[in-house]
Design an enzyme around this catalytic site. Structure first.
Site, PDB file in Angstrom:
ATOM      1  N   GLY A 141     149.231 101.215  36.882  1.00 11.42           N
ATOM      2  CA  GLY A 141     148.606 102.390  35.661  1.00 11.42           C
ATOM      3  C   GLY A 141     149.182 102.103  34.385  1.00 11.42           C
ATOM      4  O   GLY A 141     150.459 100.987  34.542  1.00 11.42           O
ATOM      5  N   ASN A 142     149.852 102.589  33.498  1.00  7.62           N
ATOM      6  CA  ASN A 142     150.361 102.942  32.645  1.00  7.62           C
ATOM      7  C   ASN A 142     151.580 103.876  31.486  1.00  7.62           C
ATOM      8  O   ASN A 142     150.608 104.943  32.386  1.00  7.62           O
ATOM      9  CB  ASN A 142     149.889 101.922  31.246  1.00  7.62           C
ATOM     10  CG  ASN A 142     148.655 102.844  30.729  1.00  7.62           C
ATOM     11  OD1 ASN A 142     148.870 103.767  30.215  1.00  7.62           O
ATOM     12  ND2 ASN A 142     147.543 102.351  30.609  1.00  7.62           N
ATOM     13  N   ARG A 143     152.379 104.018  30.881  1.00  2.29           N
ATOM     14  CA  ARG A 143     152.681 105.734  30.048  1.00  2.29           C
ATOM     15  C   ARG A 143     151.681 105.811  29.254  1.00  2.29           C
ATOM     16  O   ARG A 143     152.684 106.980  28.469  1.00  2.29           O
ATOM     17  CB  ARG A 143     154.265 105.100  29.456  1.00  2.29           C
ATOM     18  CG  ARG A 143     155.013 104.349  30.865  1.00  2.29           C
ATOM     19  CD  ARG A 143     156.584 103.784  29.639  1.00  2.29           C
ATOM     20  NE  ARG A 143     157.000 102.722  31.388  1.00  2.29           N
ATOM     21  CZ  ARG A 143     157.901 103.439  32.075  1.00  2.29           C
ATOM     22  NH1 ARG A 143     158.704 105.121  32.079  1.00  2.29           N
ATOM     23  NH2 ARG A 143     158.104 102.844  32.619  1.00  2.29           N
TER      24      ARG A 143
END
Ligand code: C5P
Length: 221
Positions: A29-31
């Protein structure tokens, strides 16, 4: 910001991260939190637009009238939902942090740890912005986002042309208080001819600046 100056518009918005599953319990995933995209959805709805919000997994949500939220998980989910709805929309704003790659295979069972290092093969995800740009009709206005840690203007301009966007919003994660997870953002709006720079401000105010520009560039449908 004019009251109801987006009446009769149907705006497709992508927001949040995408999650790319590795197995039943793990993902890449990412932020991104979707905060900028939700601010845009709420600002557009307050100005009379009908908004379709394709939202990746996040703890944030919106209950505002005029927004239909469609929860998606992976880049492929978001891509299919966007391609299906784009022909019915007058404008698109793509703020999602879409994963560029996904695991080549999603394991059916939880991956076991093993002796030594582990390799995961990744394949490219389709580019939603590029596909909407490619299929855009004369009246449709398409806005993308760029988050760059270096050569911001040059990279943003390159994306504008490659993805056939009408406008690109450049934000730098290096600016204190801007971009991922923050309540404020500092942006530059870039089109084929000019760059307009804005102050650091709350994301809702940033959203209105972006929508003001949409209305200025395309005052009528
Ligand atoms: O190429 P890059 O990911 O930096 O481009 C960012 C812009 O393209 C954003 O508007 C983002 O939402 C969009 N994008 C997309 N689909 C992808 C990758 C990026 O819509 N697979």
């Amino acid at each position: 910001a004019q009251a109801h100056d987006l009446k009769d518009r149907r705006i497709l918005l992508t927001a949040g991260p995408t999650l790319e599953d590795l197995d039943p319990v793990r993902f890449l995933g990412n932020r991104s939190t979707g905060r900028m995209g939700i601010a845009l959805a709420e600002a557009a709805a307050a100005r009379g637009a009908k908004v379709t919000l394709l939202l990746g997994p996040t703890h944030l949500s919106t209950q505002a009238a005029g927004i239909e939220t469609i929860a998606v998980r992976s880049a492929l989910d978001m891509y299919h939902a966007a391609v299906e709805r784009w022909p019915d929309c007058t404008d698109g704003i793509l703020c999602a942090a879409v994963a560029d790659y996904r695991p080549e295979r999603v394991a059916e069972e939880k991956i076991k740890k093993q002796a030594g290092p582990m390799r995961i093969d990744l394949v490219r995800n389709p580019d939603i912005a590029e596909e909407l740009g490619r299929t855009k009709t004369a009246g449709q206005y398409l806005i993308g986002f760029a988050l760059e840690t270096e050569n911001g203007l040059e990279n943003a301009r390159d994306k504008l042309l490659r993805k056939q966007l009408d406008l690109i919003v450049l934000n730098s994660p290096r600016t204190a208080g801007a971009a991922f997870g923050h309540a404020t953002n500092q942006i530059q709006l870039i089109d084929r001819n000019k760059v307009t720079s804005f102050e650091l401000k709350p994301k809702l105010a940033v959203a209105h600046d972006i929508l003001d520009r949409l209305v200025a560039d395309k005052p009528t449908l």
